[in-house]
Write a protein that holds these residues in place. Structure first.
Motif, PDB file in Angstrom:
ATOM      1  N   UNK A 115      82.086  64.025 -30.306  1.00 37.77           N
ATOM      2  CA  UNK A 115      81.814  62.601 -30.761  1.00 37.77           C
ATOM      3  C   UNK A 115      82.622  61.740 -29.912  1.00 37.77           C
ATOM      4  N   UNK A 116      83.960  62.049 -29.331  1.00 31.72           N
ATOM      5  CA  UNK A 116      84.903  61.539 -28.634  1.00 31.72           C
ATOM      6  C   UNK A 116      84.317  61.075 -27.233  1.00 31.72           C
ATOM      7  N   UNK A 117      83.517  62.122 -26.720  1.00 33.18           N
ATOM      8  CA  UNK A 117      83.078  61.967 -25.252  1.00 33.18           C
ATOM      9  C   UNK A 117      81.938  61.175 -25.220  1.00 33.18           C
ATOM     10  N   UNK A 118      81.059  61.442 -26.507  1.00 34.73           N
ATOM     11  CA  UNK A 118      79.678  60.618 -26.344  1.00 34.73           C
ATOM     12  C   UNK A 118      80.128  59.102 -26.633  1.00 34.73           C
ATOM     13  N   UNK A 123      80.670  53.441 -25.017  1.00 33.88           N
ATOM     14  CA  UNK A 123      81.560  52.162 -24.557  1.00 33.88           C
ATOM     15  C   UNK A 123      81.263  51.637 -23.232  1.00 33.88           C
ATOM     16  N   UNK A 124      81.232  52.781 -22.307  1.00 37.12           N
ATOM     17  CA  UNK A 124      80.744  52.286 -20.911  1.00 37.12           C
ATOM     18  C   UNK A 124      79.265  51.810 -20.425  1.00 37.12           C
TER      19      UNK A 124
END
Length: 272
Positions: A115-118, A123-124
């Protein structure tokens, strides 16, 4: 059987039939031979999902470890459960672990990392589809396995077999990444035969195969995702005739997934 079918069977090393007892011995001996050659190896690591393939290979790995330790080695098998949050078929995963009885059992929840990577990608400006997020789950699971292998002085085992290799039904650099692939040459049907020989509970090899990577399609069956049944895939790999529609689908999947079976292309090996 036409030339293409013959070529594929040869490349994937599939036998028209197997003796489960002899095949089991060959699989165990392969892992033992590897440790005998690379004596610094102290562990085998494998993610256990509760499906047929990881349950089969996990049991083989533990049997090899047991024999190696009896012969004077000091090696462990790490059976790693890697749920994304709450696993829908958790009971099967627990039953698989009970059947395997690994040297070390570990449970690591990959959800926070995925989830953090997604979220970072979102965000980018890169909002991933549910399908692509599924690939992120597979790659996170493999990343964890390699971290454990590095920490324990071991190697990562992969569950890829002929039916998956034929269709490319795995995530590139996810579950398709590993140091050793003992199940190479086996199709799905033959894996079930070995599971029966090893005394596994029927529900562990009769359950509907699923990668379960997509949130929007929980427990989507492999066969539905592939558009062809394992029965037809296995028949094809054993040199038998299959319906024209199944043959065409298998051929399409094989050509579309060729890049997964090749090493990274460079300027000298790009296919013509």
């Amino acid at each position: 059987m036409d030339e293409l079918q013959q070529q594929i069977i040869g490349k994937l090393h599939v036998k028209p039939e197997i003796n489960p007892e002899e095949e089991t011995r060959e699989l165990i001996d392969f892992l033992k031979k590897y440790v005998g050659k690379y004596t610094f190896i102290k562990s085998f690591v494998l993610g256990i999902s509760g499906g047929q393939d990881s349950t089969l290979l996990g049991k083989i790995a533990q049997l090899a470890v047991d024999e190696l330790n009896e012969e004077g080695h000091d090696i462990k098998f790490y059976g790693v459960r890697l749920p994304y949050g709450e696993q829908r078929d958790e009971d099967d995963a627990k039953d698989a672990m009970d059947f395997i009885s690994p040297s070390v059992e570990t449970v690591i929840n990959i959800k926070p990392a995925v989830d953090a990577g997604v979220q970072a990608l979102s965000d980018s400006g890169y909002v991933l589809s549910d399908f692509v997020k599924g690939n992120e789950k597979a790659r996170e699971r493999m990343k964890v396995q390699y971290a454990i292998a590095a920490h324990t002085g071991g190697v990562v085992l992969g569950t890829d077999h002929a039916a998956e290799a034929l269709t490319g039904f795995y995530t590139k650099y996810g579950d398709g990444a590993a140091d050793l692939a003992p199940l190479t040459g086996l199709n799905k049907r033959q894996g079930r035969e070995i599971m029966k020989y090893l005394g596994a509970s029927a529900h562990l090899y009769e359950k509907i195969p699923t990668a379960d990577l997509e949130d929007d399609k929980p427990l989507l069956s492999d066969e539905e995702a592939l558009g062809v049944t394992y029965e037809h895939i296995d028949d094809f790999l054993e040199g038998k005739s299959v319906p024209d529609e199944a043959y065409d689908r298998i051929k399409t999947l094989y050509y579309q997934s060729q890049h997964k079976r090749d090493l990274p292309y460079n300027r000298y090996n790009l296919p013509v």
